[in-house]
Design an enzyme around this catalytic site. Structure first.
Site, mmCIF file in Angstrom:
data_model
loop_
_atom_site.group_PDB
_atom_site.id
_atom_site.type_symbol
_atom_site.label_atom_id
_atom_site.label_comp_id
_atom_site.label_asym_id
_atom_site.label_seq_id
_atom_site.Cartn_x
_atom_site.Cartn_y
_atom_site.Cartn_z
ATOM 1 N N SER A 209 21.362 63.145 37.163
ATOM 2 C CA SER A 209 20.024 62.814 36.662
ATOM 3 C C SER A 209 19.549 61.455 37.151
ATOM 4 O O SER A 209 18.348 61.171 37.155
ATOM 5 C CB SER A 209 20.009 62.845 35.132
ATOM 6 O OG SER A 209 20.929 61.893 34.606
ATOM 7 N N HIS A 210 20.492 60.582 37.562
ATOM 8 C CA HIS A 210 20.132 59.238 38.011
ATOM 9 C C HIS A 210 20.380 59.031 39.512
ATOM 10 O O HIS A 210 20.264 57.912 40.008
ATOM 11 C CB HIS A 210 20.948 58.189 37.244
ATOM 12 C CG HIS A 210 20.521 58.013 35.829
ATOM 13 N ND1 HIS A 210 20.644 59.005 34.887
ATOM 14 C CD2 HIS A 210 19.974 56.953 35.187
ATOM 15 C CE1 HIS A 210 20.195 58.559 33.725
ATOM 16 N NE2 HIS A 210 19.776 57.324 33.880
ATOM 17 N N THR B 13 15.512 52.838 25.829
ATOM 18 C CA THR B 13 16.827 53.451 25.624
ATOM 19 C C THR B 13 17.939 52.440 25.906
ATOM 20 O O THR B 13 19.080 52.645 25.518
ATOM 21 C CB THR B 13 17.004 54.683 26.525
ATOM 22 O OG1 THR B 13 16.702 54.322 27.879
ATOM 23 C CG2 THR B 13 16.080 55.802 26.093
ATOM 24 N N GLU C 125 17.297 62.711 31.178
ATOM 25 C CA GLU C 125 17.703 64.088 30.892
ATOM 26 C C GLU C 125 16.554 64.871 30.253
ATOM 27 O O GLU C 125 16.374 66.060 30.528
ATOM 28 C CB GLU C 125 18.924 64.089 29.961
ATOM 29 C CG GLU C 125 20.208 63.559 30.596
ATOM 30 C CD GLU C 125 20.778 64.515 31.633
ATOM 31 O OE1 GLU C 125 20.307 65.673 31.717
ATOM 32 O OE2 GLU C 125 21.686 64.096 32.369
ATOM 33 N N LEU D 7 39.137 58.993 27.259
ATOM 34 C CA LEU D 7 38.824 57.574 27.331
ATOM 35 C C LEU D 7 37.473 57.420 28.020
ATOM 36 O O LEU D 7 37.201 58.120 28.997
ATOM 37 C CB LEU D 7 39.907 56.850 28.128
ATOM 38 C CG LEU D 7 39.897 55.323 28.150
ATOM 39 C CD1 LEU D 7 40.330 54.775 26.792
ATOM 40 C CD2 LEU D 7 40.834 54.810 29.246
ATOM 41 N N PRO D 8 36.600 56.530 27.541
ATOM 42 C CA PRO D 8 35.332 56.319 28.243
ATOM 43 C C PRO D 8 35.555 56.019 29.719
ATOM 44 O O PRO D 8 36.349 55.146 30.070
ATOM 45 C CB PRO D 8 34.738 55.105 27.510
ATOM 46 C CG PRO D 8 35.290 55.208 26.116
ATOM 47 C CD PRO D 8 36.697 55.714 26.307
#
Length: 335
Positions: free
Chosen positions: A47-48, A160, A189, A304-305
């Site tokens: 999306s980016h 955001t 999104e 985990l992130p």
């Protein structure tokens, strides 16, 4: 099934670079943005990635972004770096700032970078990850045009507004990468669903009266749902303080949108903190980081992130990236 075409990361970078230059962006400004676009696609954040290239090109052509801007760097205090982006792309300003920030943080133990007169910096974690790869703990903030209303209100006043933290391991990798916005989902999104004519899940957006909706168009005219309710508003406000108030950048409430051609340059900001762990924890940082990560890894199924991005990056380097064929046609039309 949606038609796709597989591209290597090099092909993605080259395509983005040529499209940006053809739209009127200098090569010096197009290159860091093209590199970040490829990294973003590799991370699986489509999306980016290339999806933004037509928007970037449009904004160069309409004057929202100065494709020929040259960032102006200053060091007003020993551990402070500032960059005036000149309404150009944020990526060039970040590159210029990091060239000074990284050695300064190593020398001083901690240093900060404040950027104003900037623009959308894409995926914030792409930038903090670079600080981690330099052996520094990287913390980043970037504000955006207003899309989140305060608790109890319906009119958006903050964006955001993502923040990101990247922690380095001993091998020069980002062992831990936190990158999240203040909203339940990134606004891009919602825009993607609107372009495709698909409804959004409940809990993503509110209409102009503050009522829940699954209509992405109504949500884009209303507000984004903050992550965790009032706590998400608090995160957005924190980022606004760091990325706008602490840099002198435009507040999200008055910044022009990152989409469409309405308004002039958004003039938003970024703020980065780079810390040498050796300066604060001596030789204990890696030990504590390893223990922290192990506490996640020891649980079956726990994530985990940053895990998803790491895995996507490995696949992308090996197999390339499947890109939407209609999007590719749109980007190639810019060449």
């Amino acid at each position: 099934m949606t038609a796709t075409e597989t591209l290597t990361l090099t092909e993605i970078e080259d395509l983005a670079f040529r499209a940006l230059v053809n739209a009127g962006t200098s090569e010096a400004n197009a290159r860091p943005l093209a590199v970040a676009t490829a990294m973003t696609e590799a991370d699986g954040v489509a999306s980016h990635g290339l999806a933004y290239i037509p928007i970037y090109a449009q904004h160069v052509e309409c004057g929202k972004v100065d494709g020929q801007a040259v960032p102006k760097l200053d060091t007003p205090r020993p551990a402070v770096v500032t960059v005036d982006g000149g309404t150009g792309f944020a990526h060039s300003s970040i590159d210029a700032g990091f060239e000074k920030l990284i050695p300064l943080a190593r020398e001083m133990g901690v240093a900060v970078l404040a950027i104003n007169n900037s623009y959308n910096c894409g995926v914030l974690g792409v930038h903090t990850q670079r600080l981690a790869q330099a052996g520094l703990l990287g913390i980043g903030f970037t504000n955006a045009p207003a899309s989140i209303a305060p608790s109890g209100g319906a009119k958006p006043v903050v964006g955001t507004n993502p923040f990101s933290i990247a922690a380095p391991d001993a091998e020069g990798n980002a062992a831990l990468l936190i990158d999240q916005s203040a909203s339940t989902i990134a606004k891009s999104e919602v825009m993607k669903h609107a372009r495709e004519g698909n409804p959004v899940p409940e809990g993503w957006v509110l209409d102009a009266e503050g009522r829940p909706t699954t209509d992405p168009e109504a949500g884009l005219k209303g507000s984004m749902v903050p992550s965790g309710g009032y706590k998400g508003v608090g995160i957005a406000l924190t980022v606004e303080l760091m990325a706008a108030a602490m840099t002198g950048a435009m507040l999200g409430a008055v910044a022009s949108p990152f989409s469409g051609t309405a308004g002039g340059p958004p003039k938003t900001g970024q703020f980065f903190i780079a810390i040498d762990p050796q300066a604060t924890a001596g030789g204990l940082f890696q030990e504590k980081l390893s223990e922290l990560i192990a506490s996640f890894r020891d649980q079956d199924g726990a994530r985990l992130p940053g895990d998803g991005r790491n895995q996507a990056r490995i696949r992308a380097a090996r197999d390339g990236v499947a890109v939407n064929a209609a999007l590719l046609e749109k980007v190639r039309a810019l060449l």
